[in-house]
Write an enzyme that holds these catalytic residues in place. Sequence first.
Site, mmCIF file in Angstrom:
data_model
loop_
_atom_site.group_PDB
_atom_site.id
_atom_site.type_symbol
_atom_site.label_atom_id
_atom_site.label_comp_id
_atom_site.label_asym_id
_atom_site.label_seq_id
_atom_site.Cartn_x
_atom_site.Cartn_y
_atom_site.Cartn_z
ATOM 1 C CG HIS A 1 -2.160 0.553 0.969
ATOM 2 N ND1 HIS A 1 -2.510 1.492 -0.351
ATOM 3 C CD2 HIS A 1 -3.595 0.468 1.571
ATOM 4 C CE1 HIS A 1 -3.890 1.851 -0.235
ATOM 5 N NE2 HIS A 1 -4.378 1.450 0.824
ATOM 6 C CG ASP B 1 -2.824 5.069 -4.879
ATOM 7 O OD1 ASP B 1 -1.922 5.163 -3.638
ATOM 8 O OD2 ASP B 1 -2.443 5.967 -5.521
#
Length: 426
Positions: free
Chosen positions: A397, A401
């Site tokens: 992450h 995204d």
Amino acid sequence: MGEFILKMPDVGEGVAEAELVEWHVKPGDPVREDMVLAAVMTDKATVEIPSPVTGTVLWLGAEIGDTVAVKAPLVRIEVSGDGAAATEIVTTAVPAEPVVKEQAPVPEVKKAAPPKPEPKAVVETTVAAYEAREPSKKPLASPAVRLRAKDSGVDLRQITGTGPVGRITHEDLDLFLSRGAQPAPAITGLVRKTAVEEIKVIGLRRRIAEKMTLSTSRIPHITYVEEMDMTALEDLRAMMNRDRKPDQPKLTVLPFLMRALVKTIAEQPGVNATFDDGAGVIHRHAAVHIGIATQTPAGLTVPVVRHAEARGIWDCAAELNRLADAARTGTATRDELTGSTITISSLGALGGIASTPVINHPEVAIVGVNKIAIRPVWDGTQFVPRKIMNLSSSFDHRVIDGWDAATFVQRLKTLLETPALIFVEG
């Protein structure tokens, strides 16, 4: 008489150390030239170290689980004639990462006359022979013999090996199977058990533990699970397997997924990357090197199908089968176990409904395949049976995204649900 000091050999370019995972001898044992003395592991490759001389073992320089530096004294052997310098052995093993332990100084050892070799052991297939073996002692056997024994449902502790220092050979296993394997004696009745078994974490299991700790401690994972209708793909796969040529491998779901990954990565190159978080640099790779998480008798390994972008579906299947066999028999090379840019994790029929796969550091994405099950699906007028599979994918992450992760999985869904698109060029 003289002494030969065998030093830890160079087991790969740039490798400074290796973990000792198995001794095949002990002090006082007679050895002959080319007899395997020990096994060491560097990353996920195991290398056997043979004796360059014939003689008697006087001293062992490390314990199982120790990390030994290259050139450190490993074994002292009493031989006829003068002692000699250690012979170096070059392999293609992968560098290891644990901290090197200081090597203890070589102690002075009194020379003793070599013990008379015992007569060659006879293979025993009785329950008594099984009970006589120390339960905690791991039988000596090559990875290939262990794999055959596992596939045949044989406990190697039931076999007395006729190889060097009791090593179990293929011939021992063949003889045992021909005589009819006898199971270990069953325990009847209900009894209370208080024993606690201590298992030292070494070898491949230690590597797996270190890798998983590194991945989960440094990578913030986001996992996205999506449902795929695999009915059309399964029909196509069955047809292609029925019509395949004799020299073509049987197709599983994985080659289709590999080709779908190649097409999706062409549109979203950000997932085919490695992240050097120390330098703060993302490396996006043009080549698609797909790691395939594979369970082996020793533990989990990740052989790599290189340049999947240049392979057709049959080629992907053949290379996948070859690498899986090499990983399970312990014969995979350094290049075959490193360099992946994205990984597929699949537990086959044990895949469950969903999973949260751990990213193979330093990659940024991993795709997890769950089991296919027939479920009722509403088609607008009625419920119809369809073959449904969940795809569980994890992403780093820090660099991927949530929107990009979802877009990537949805594109995979389109390709897998309409498999003809996988074969469309351009």
